[in-house]
Design a protein around this motif. Structure first.
Motif, PDB file in Angstrom:
ATOM      1  N   GLU A 435      18.631 -12.264  -1.842  1.00  0.00           N
ATOM      2  CA  GLU A 435      17.814 -12.666  -0.697  1.00  0.00           C
ATOM      3  C   GLU A 435      17.544 -11.498   0.243  1.00  0.00           C
ATOM      4  N   TYR A 436      18.457 -10.544   0.303  1.00  0.00           N
ATOM      5  CA  TYR A 436      18.219  -9.361   1.147  1.00  0.00           C
ATOM      6  C   TYR A 436      18.257  -8.058   0.352  1.00  0.00           C
ATOM      7  N   CYS A 437      18.747  -8.096  -0.865  1.00  0.00           N
ATOM      8  CA  CYS A 437      18.741  -6.918  -1.729  1.00  0.00           C
ATOM      9  C   CYS A 437      18.082  -7.288  -3.044  1.00  0.00           C
ATOM     10  N   GLY A 438      16.813  -7.637  -2.972  1.00  0.00           N
ATOM     11  CA  GLY A 438      16.057  -8.056  -4.135  1.00  0.00           C
ATOM     12  C   GLY A 438      14.609  -7.650  -3.981  1.00  0.00           C
ATOM     13  N   PRO A 439      13.756  -8.087  -4.892  1.00  0.00           N
ATOM     14  CA  PRO A 439      12.336  -7.711  -4.825  1.00  0.00           C
ATOM     15  C   PRO A 439      11.681  -8.080  -3.509  1.00  0.00           C
ATOM     16  N   ASN A 440      12.113  -9.191  -2.914  1.00  0.00           N
ATOM     17  CA  ASN A 440      11.540  -9.619  -1.634  1.00  0.00           C
ATOM     18  C   ASN A 440      12.531  -9.456  -0.489  1.00  0.00           C
ATOM     19  N   GLY A 441      13.489  -8.572  -0.674  1.00  0.00           N
ATOM     20  CA  GLY A 441      14.522  -8.384   0.327  1.00  0.00           C
ATOM     21  C   GLY A 441      14.104  -7.443   1.440  1.00  0.00           C
ATOM     22  N   LEU A 442      15.094  -6.909   2.121  1.00  0.00           N
ATOM     23  CA  LEU A 442      14.856  -6.036   3.266  1.00  0.00           C
ATOM     24  C   LEU A 442      14.272  -4.709   2.792  1.00  0.00           C
ATOM     25  N   LYS A 443      13.271  -4.236   3.498  1.00  0.00           N
ATOM     26  CA  LYS A 443      12.607  -2.991   3.119  1.00  0.00           C
ATOM     27  C   LYS A 443      12.758  -1.899   4.176  1.00  0.00           C
ATOM     28  N   GLU A 444      13.197  -2.265   5.379  1.00  0.00           N
ATOM     29  CA  GLU A 444      13.307  -1.293   6.461  1.00  0.00           C
ATOM     30  C   GLU A 444      14.736  -0.822   6.670  1.00  0.00           C
ATOM     31  N   LEU A 445      15.651  -1.270   5.826  1.00  0.00           N
ATOM     32  CA  LEU A 445      17.068  -0.995   6.044  1.00  0.00           C
ATOM     33  C   LEU A 445      17.354   0.504   5.965  1.00  0.00           C
ATOM     34  N   VAL A 446      18.057   0.999   6.975  1.00  0.00           N
ATOM     35  CA  VAL A 446      18.439   2.406   7.060  1.00  0.00           C
ATOM     36  C   VAL A 446      19.953   2.565   6.917  1.00  0.00           C
ATOM     37  N   ASN A 447      20.716   1.662   7.530  1.00  0.00           N
ATOM     38  CA  ASN A 447      22.180   1.738   7.503  1.00  0.00           C
ATOM     39  C   ASN A 447      22.760   0.408   7.044  1.00  0.00           C
ATOM     40  N   ASN A 454      36.511  -7.642   1.845  1.00  0.00           N
ATOM     41  CA  ASN A 454      36.945  -8.192   0.553  1.00  0.00           C
ATOM     42  C   ASN A 454      35.745  -8.597  -0.298  1.00  0.00           C
ATOM     43  N   PHE A 455      34.684  -7.841  -0.229  1.00  0.00           N
ATOM     44  CA  PHE A 455      33.472  -8.176  -0.961  1.00  0.00           C
ATOM     45  C   PHE A 455      33.641  -7.922  -2.464  1.00  0.00           C
ATOM     46  N   VAL A 456      32.880  -8.686  -3.239  1.00  0.00           N
ATOM     47  CA  VAL A 456      32.895  -8.562  -4.695  1.00  0.00           C
ATOM     48  C   VAL A 456      31.458  -8.404  -5.185  1.00  0.00           C
ATOM     49  N   GLY A 457      31.316  -8.468  -6.512  1.00  0.00           N
ATOM     50  CA  GLY A 457      29.991  -8.354  -7.108  1.00  0.00           C
ATOM     51  C   GLY A 457      29.732  -6.944  -7.596  1.00  0.00           C
ATOM     52  N   SER A 458      28.506  -6.692  -7.971  1.00  0.00           N
ATOM     53  CA  SER A 458      28.111  -5.387  -8.491  1.00  0.00           C
ATOM     54  C   SER A 458      26.880  -4.890  -7.747  1.00  0.00           C
ATOM     55  N   ILE A 459      26.540  -3.631  -8.003  1.00  0.00           N
ATOM     56  CA  ILE A 459      25.373  -3.033  -7.353  1.00  0.00           C
ATOM     57  C   ILE A 459      24.147  -3.358  -8.194  1.00  0.00           C
ATOM     58  N   PRO A 460      23.179  -4.088  -7.667  1.00  0.00           N
ATOM     59  CA  PRO A 460      22.008  -4.459  -8.469  1.00  0.00           C
ATOM     60  C   PRO A 460      21.039  -3.293  -8.612  1.00  0.00           C
ATOM     61  N   THR A 461      20.225  -3.364  -9.622  1.00  0.00           N
ATOM     62  CA  THR A 461      19.189  -2.334  -9.793  1.00  0.00           C
ATOM     63  C   THR A 461      18.178  -2.377  -8.663  1.00  0.00           C
ATOM     64  N   ASP A 462      18.054  -3.532  -7.997  1.00  0.00           N
ATOM     65  CA  ASP A 462      17.104  -3.652  -6.886  1.00  0.00           C
ATOM     66  C   ASP A 462      17.527  -2.831  -5.678  1.00  0.00           C
ATOM     67  N   ILE A 463      18.727  -2.234  -5.720  1.00  0.00           N
ATOM     68  CA  ILE A 463      19.144  -1.365  -4.628  1.00  0.00           C
ATOM     69  C   ILE A 463      18.144  -0.235  -4.443  1.00  0.00           C
ATOM     70  N   GLY A 464      17.439   0.089  -5.503  1.00  0.00           N
ATOM     71  CA  GLY A 464      16.455   1.153  -5.429  1.00  0.00           C
ATOM     72  C   GLY A 464      15.275   0.837  -4.547  1.00  0.00           C
TER      73      GLY A 464
END
Length: 691
Positions: A435-447, A454-464
């Protein structure tokens, strides 16, 4: 059907109307009498449907429940429930055609409430006929309902006797004989819907001058707005719990209708501001606001001064002003000129404490409770999904508290968001959500900073797609998977910190695209393979920490191209080969860790060129040859630690070893050294502690 005074047996009603009845929350909307209709639920009725209900009002009546059980004859004792029920049914968009005596559905259901249209005329006996005129006029259902059901400006605001006959006449509806029973109703079951409910409209209803003239409108419209926010952020169910932050915030904000000056829910230009005020109130209750060290307002005193939340002031004045040790200050809450929330800085740190500093970060992670720190603002609890209503916000900072729960998916609704910092809390759940790190996620994020949780999961390719990202910090979590090559799209990345996770795989060559990268820290992971040659293309690198992985191969001679390097930690890996002599080009180096690898060859004499060096650790390798005299030259006036033990060094200890002016620790044990210890002259080794 209700206003025609009869029960429609086996007739049809749109699903939207049924849902509007079922969606009322009693604790928000008051006690709603039960309306029993024998109906067949259908989807939206198309204009081509054979819709011809049969009205038999001469023998039917409407059973109802009344808290007073008082015979009302042609009136109803009510707390507004009649309005809600009637409006729910009438709001289903039905159009009456002048050419045929049957209604047809207006396509789509509409995001704004439509008014019914009919061409009727009436006489005093209540007999009606269709007008022969082809023109149509709309009945103002909203206006009539406001007129007959809502409290008037006079009196105590409680609905008493409602003249249903007069209402029907005024609304130009057919008026057969009708009676309202005061006996207990016989419940008629309604077939369960065969499909999931349709979503409730999320666009606000445009106000009218008539509706906003009524004193009961403020509460109703605020509740509508609250409900619409809840739909957008996924917290509708929470409104049914009177103890939830959402219900507490709703009750609080509705009370402001009687404030001086009152909140204005009818001004369309203030709609976003009302939603933001509600969202801030939910966050206050969700994060244990009464116990905050900065900004708390226990009891929600409306007369509280600026700097305390939940007062009667403009919410832009709620944020406390926190003074820094250097004389600077910041506000917890900052707005733009239009009153939109831009920044929430809910930490209590007077300065941005560098707990990621190499020598201090382990000390901070060992504390049992983040909320016990004096720098904490004592925020405890989950970040409310209503944060998504702060859709103009550019910065949310709340590190070093005791926030729990996941990152709300509604974060993706804040499209201008540039900084999200929740480091050092007790949060959990998936770190990178689509929802925020996907094709329609946040685009202005700087930091994006989420370390020490205690977060889990993996780094998605959409991080790019976070192409403006400059700081990506999620160290000390439980993130798994590999580093996607799409990270190379983050060409503005300055700091990439993911130490103490469970990242595996290899270092992608695309990391070499990060021309702005100054700091990478991946200590304590499961990364394998070699250090790509492309990695050394990041010429702005200052801190490279690759410690405690399973890296193999050699340390490239290109390391000498990193002339801005101050920290190089590659210890506790499986690196081999020699220490490149080009490392002497790193004239700004302060810390060099090479220990616990398989390095061979000699110690480069070029290390003597690095006059800024403070710490050299090369123990537990296979180094041979003699100890360079350059390591003890007075020009290395910053050198404090020198560990070269547990190697295969030979020869004698250099005669000048006592000339190192600030040397504190000197470990040379477990080598193949020979000869005698040189004499230490007076004034040498003034700071030596261990050798």
């Amino acid at each position: 059907s209700l206003l025609n005074g009869c029960v429609i047996s086996t007739s049809k009603i749109s699903r939207r109307a049924k849902e509007r009845i079922d969606s009322f929350e009693p604790h928000l909307f008051g006690s709603v009498p039960s309306i029993y209709l024998d109906i067949t639920i259908t989807d939206n009725i198309s204009s081509s449907s054979n819709y011809n209900p049969s009205f038999d009002c001469s023998t039917k009546s409407i059973p109802y429940k009344s808290t007073s059980q008082k015979s009302a004859s042609m009136g109803v004792k009510s707390t507004g429930a009649a309005l809600l029920a009637a409006k729910a049914i009438l709001s289903s968009p039905i159009e009456y055609s002048a050419s045929a005596n049957k209604p047809k559905a207006i396509d789509g259901g509409g995001l704004r409430r439509k008014r019914s249209t009919a061409n009727f005329r009436s006489d005093r006996q209540g007999q009606h006929a269709l007008s022969e005129s082809s023109s149509r006029r709309r009945l103002s259902i909203d206006e009539d309902l406001q007129r007959f059901f809502l409290p008037t400006k006079e009196g105590n605001g409680i609905i008493d006797e409602i003249d249903m006959r007069e209402l029907l006449i005024q609304m130009n509806l057919d008026l057969p004989s009708m009676s309202i029973m005061t006996q207990g109703p016989t419940k008629i079951s309604t077939p369960a819907p065969t499909k999931p409910p349709s979503p409730v409209p999320t666009e606000s209803l445009a106000p009218t001058l008539t509706s906003c003239d009524n004193p009961g409108t403020c509460e109703n419209r605020l509740r509508d707005q609250i409900y619409e926010v809840s739909v957008r952020v996924g917290t509708v169910d929470a409104l049914n719990d009177p103890n939830s932050p959402q219900s507490r915030a709703a009750a609080w904000i509705v009370e402001e209708c009687g404030a001086d000056p009152p909140i204005d829910p009818c001004d369309v230009s203030l709609l976003n501001l009302n939603e933001q005020r509600y969202a801030l109130a939910v966050m206050y209750f969700s994060l244990n606001g009464d116990n905050w060290n900065q900004g708390a307002n226990p009891g929600q005193d409306a007369s509280a001064p600026a700097g305390q939340w939940m007062s009667g002031l403009n919410y832009c004045e709620w944020g406390a002003n926190v003074a820094g040790e250097d004389g600077s200050s910041y506000n917890q809450l900052a707005c733009d000129e239009s009153g939109n929330v831009l920044n929430l800085n809910l930490r209590e740190f007077s300065v941005l404490f560098p707990w990621h500093c190499n020598s201090l970060r382990q000390q901070f992670s060992s504390f049992p409770s983040h909320s016990s720190f004096p720098e904490s603002n004592n925020m405890a609890g989950p970040i409310a999904p209503e944060i998504g209503a702060l859709k103009y916000m550019t910065s949310y900072i709340s590190f070093f508290n005791a926030q729990s729960g996941p990152i709300p998916t509604s974060l993706g609704l804040i499209t201008p968001l540039q900084t999200f910092d929740v480091e050092s809390n007790n949060m959990e759940g998936e770190l990178f959500k689509p929802e925020y790190c996907g094709p329609n996620g946040l685009k202005e994020l700087v930091n994006f900073r989420a370390s020490l949780n205690n977060f889990v999961g993996s780094i998605p390719t959409d991080i790019g797609q976070w192409t403006k990202l400059q700081n990506l910090w999620f160290a000390d979590n439980e993130v798994t998977g590999t580093l996607p090559s799409e990270l190379g799209n983050c060409v503005d990345m300055g700091a990439f910190l993911f130490y103490s996770n469970k990242i595996g795989g290899t270092l992608p060559t695309e990391l070499g695209n990060m021309n702005s990268l100054t700091w990478i820290d991946m200590e304590d992971n499961d990364v394998v393979g070699t250090i790509p040659e492309e990695f050394y293309s990041n010429l702005e690198l200052e801190q490279v920490i690759l410690k405690n992985n399973t890296l193999t191969g050699t340390l490239s001679e290109k390391v000498g191209d990193l002339t801005s390097l101050t920290t190089l930690w590659v210890s506790f890996n499986e690196l081999t080969g020699t220490i490149p002599s080009t490392i002497g080009n790193c004239v700004n180096m302060e810390e060099l860790e090479l220990q616990n690898n398989g390095f061979t060859g000699t110690i480069p004499t070029e290390l003597g060129n690095i006059q800024t060096i403070e710490f050299i650790s090369a123990e537990q390798n296979e180094l041979s040859g003699t100890i360079p005299t350059q390591l003890f030259d007075p020009t290395l006036g910053a050198l404090r630690i020198l560990y070269i033990n547990n190697n295969r060094l030979t020869g004698q200890i250099p005669e000048n070893y006592g000339r190192a002016p600030r040397l504190k620790d000197l470990w040379m044990n477990d080598n193949l050294l020979s000869g005698t210890l040189p004499i230490i002259a007076e004034g040498e080794f003034l700071f030596l502690g261990e050798y």
